[in-house]
Write a protein that holds these residues in place. Structure first.
Motif, PDB file in Angstrom:
ATOM      1  N   SER A 203       8.520  40.976  25.199  1.00 56.27           N
ATOM      2  CA  SER A 203       9.320  41.570  27.015  1.00 56.27           C
ATOM      3  C   SER A 203       9.666  42.925  26.604  1.00 56.27           C
ATOM      4  O   SER A 203      10.535  43.863  27.048  1.00 56.27           O
ATOM      5  N   GLY A 204       9.293  43.801  24.844  1.00 57.39           N
ATOM      6  CA  GLY A 204      10.171  44.411  24.957  1.00 57.39           C
ATOM      7  C   GLY A 204      10.302  44.859  24.215  1.00 57.39           C
ATOM      8  O   GLY A 204       9.751  44.544  22.706  1.00 57.39           O
ATOM      9  N   ALA A 205      11.651  46.002  23.623  1.00 54.69           N
ATOM     10  CA  ALA A 205      12.141  45.904  22.098  1.00 54.69           C
ATOM     11  C   ALA A 205      13.190  44.946  21.667  1.00 54.69           C
ATOM     12  O   ALA A 205      13.177  44.658  20.749  1.00 54.69           O
ATOM     13  N   TYR A 206      13.869  43.830  22.521  1.00 54.03           N
ATOM     14  CA  TYR A 206      13.984  43.383  22.132  1.00 54.03           C
ATOM     15  C   TYR A 206      13.646  41.479  22.669  1.00 54.03           C
ATOM     16  O   TYR A 206      13.098  41.620  23.651  1.00 54.03           O
ATOM     17  N   CYS A 207      14.283  40.517  21.822  1.00 51.63           N
ATOM     18  CA  CYS A 207      14.193  39.621  21.944  1.00 51.63           C
ATOM     19  C   CYS A 207      14.785  37.883  21.045  1.00 51.63           C
ATOM     20  O   CYS A 207      15.248  39.003  20.656  1.00 51.63           O
ATOM     21  N   LEU A 208      14.757  36.397  21.713  1.00 53.46           N
ATOM     22  CA  LEU A 208      15.934  36.288  20.825  1.00 53.46           C
ATOM     23  C   LEU A 208      15.417  36.038  19.352  1.00 53.46           C
ATOM     24  O   LEU A 208      16.523  36.615  18.388  1.00 53.46           O
ATOM     25  N   SER A 209      14.565  36.154  18.562  1.00 54.20           N
ATOM     26  CA  SER A 209      14.215  36.236  17.122  1.00 54.20           C
ATOM     27  C   SER A 209      14.781  37.506  16.222  1.00 54.20           C
ATOM     28  O   SER A 209      15.143  36.726  15.594  1.00 54.20           O
ATOM     29  N   LYS A 210      14.120  39.120  17.214  1.00 54.07           N
ATOM     30  CA  LYS A 210      15.148  40.211  16.697  1.00 54.07           C
ATOM     31  C   LYS A 210      16.825  39.996  16.804  1.00 54.07           C
ATOM     32  O   LYS A 210      16.991  40.382  15.975  1.00 54.07           O
ATOM     33  N   THR A 211      17.134  39.037  17.973  1.00 51.54           N
ATOM     34  CA  THR A 211      18.597  39.049  17.604  1.00 51.54           C
ATOM     35  C   THR A 211      19.278  38.417  17.245  1.00 51.54           C
ATOM     36  O   THR A 211      20.233  38.851  16.411  1.00 51.54           O
ATOM     37  N   LEU A 212      18.935  37.277  16.596  1.00 56.73           N
ATOM     38  CA  LEU A 212      19.402  36.398  15.621  1.00 56.73           C
ATOM     39  C   LEU A 212      19.305  37.354  14.499  1.00 56.73           C
ATOM     40  O   LEU A 212      20.131  36.195  13.558  1.00 56.73           O
TER      41      LEU A 212
END
Length: 258
Positions: A203-212
């Motif tokens: 979806s772009g620069a942000y996703c759940l795995s990167k945020t976690l």
């Protein structure tokens, strides 16, 4: 120990509990530890390889949980136990401290084995990043501290090592152990950041795995800050106190150690 320090003693445990929840959430997103097979880029035969997730799981568990509790047990349990709030005997604290750090050392070795085997099959050059070099340094310091603790404290009487020698070694053992601990947390955070760079978000620069993973890095540094604060409130240990600790440990551990 003052009451506000008692409150701070709870924070590291809460932080590494949240770290564990995030770790298990990530491993679930990444399908835990899939049994991978890969052929070398040069066209070699396919081989089963250890999942990268094993490396990450072993290392985060080793340093945020077992190493942290090993440090806190030695520093605080004689005054206020994590389990029941009552002081714990010095001899028992020593054994708990050694056991927790032994588990940390074993998990560190397993984590290294996992990543070296993974990289070997994929023909990724070893020691190609700051994270990998710091990991080797951390592991080396850990094994040195563990060996020194075993020789100079757990087996000292059998080896005929004098109290004076042990009193001189103790501050160095603590220094190397704390260097390994805080360097271990820093290495974990670098590894998490490195893993984050390999993740592509649909979806772009942000996703759940990167945020976690971002939250995980912040929590690792917060954990180190809490432990550093707790240690800063502990009294300085003199050479005379170290000798008394050694005497107490020897007297109380008769029959506990081989």
């Amino acid at each position: 120990m003052t009451s506000h320090v008692h409150v701070v003693l709870v924070l590291p445990r809460l932080i590494y509990l949240v770290i564990l929840i995030l770790l298990f959430s990530l491993l679930n997103l990444w399908k835990w530890f899939p049994r991978e097979t890969a052929s070398a880029p040069s066209g070699g035969a396919k081989s089963t390889l250890w999942s990268f997730n094993l490396h990450m799981g072993f290392m985060i568990l080793a340093w945020t949980v077992f190493a942290t509790e090993g440090v806190l047990a030695y520093a605080t349990w004689e005054r206020s136990s994590f389990i029941c709030g009552q002081p714990t005997r010095h001899s028992r604290v020593k054994v708990i401290h050694a056991s927790l750090n032994f588990i940390c050392a074993v998990m560190t070795a397993m984590g290294l084995l996992a990543i070296f085997q993974n990289h070997a099959v994929k023909e990724i050059p070893p020691l190609c990043s700051a994270h990998s070099w710091l990991g080797i340094i951390t592991a080396s310091l850990t094994f040195i501290a563990a060996l020194a603790g075993t020789v100079f404290f757990l087996l000292a009487k059998k080896l005929g090592i004098s109290k004076d020698v042990r009193a001189r070694v103790a501050p160095w053992h603590r220094l190397v152990g704390l260097l390994a601990y805080f360097l271990g947390l820093a290495t974990c955070s670098l590894g998490i950041q490195e893993k984050q760079g390999f993740i592509t978000c649909a979806s772009g620069a942000y996703c759940l795995s990167k945020t976690l993973l971002t939250i995980l890095v912040i929590l690792v540094y917060a954990l180190g800050a809490c432990v550093a604060y707790v240690l800063s409130k502990e009294d300085r240990v003199t050479a005379g106190q170290l000798e008394r600790e050694i005497d107490i440990f020897e007297d109380a551990s008769e029959g506990l150690l081989p």
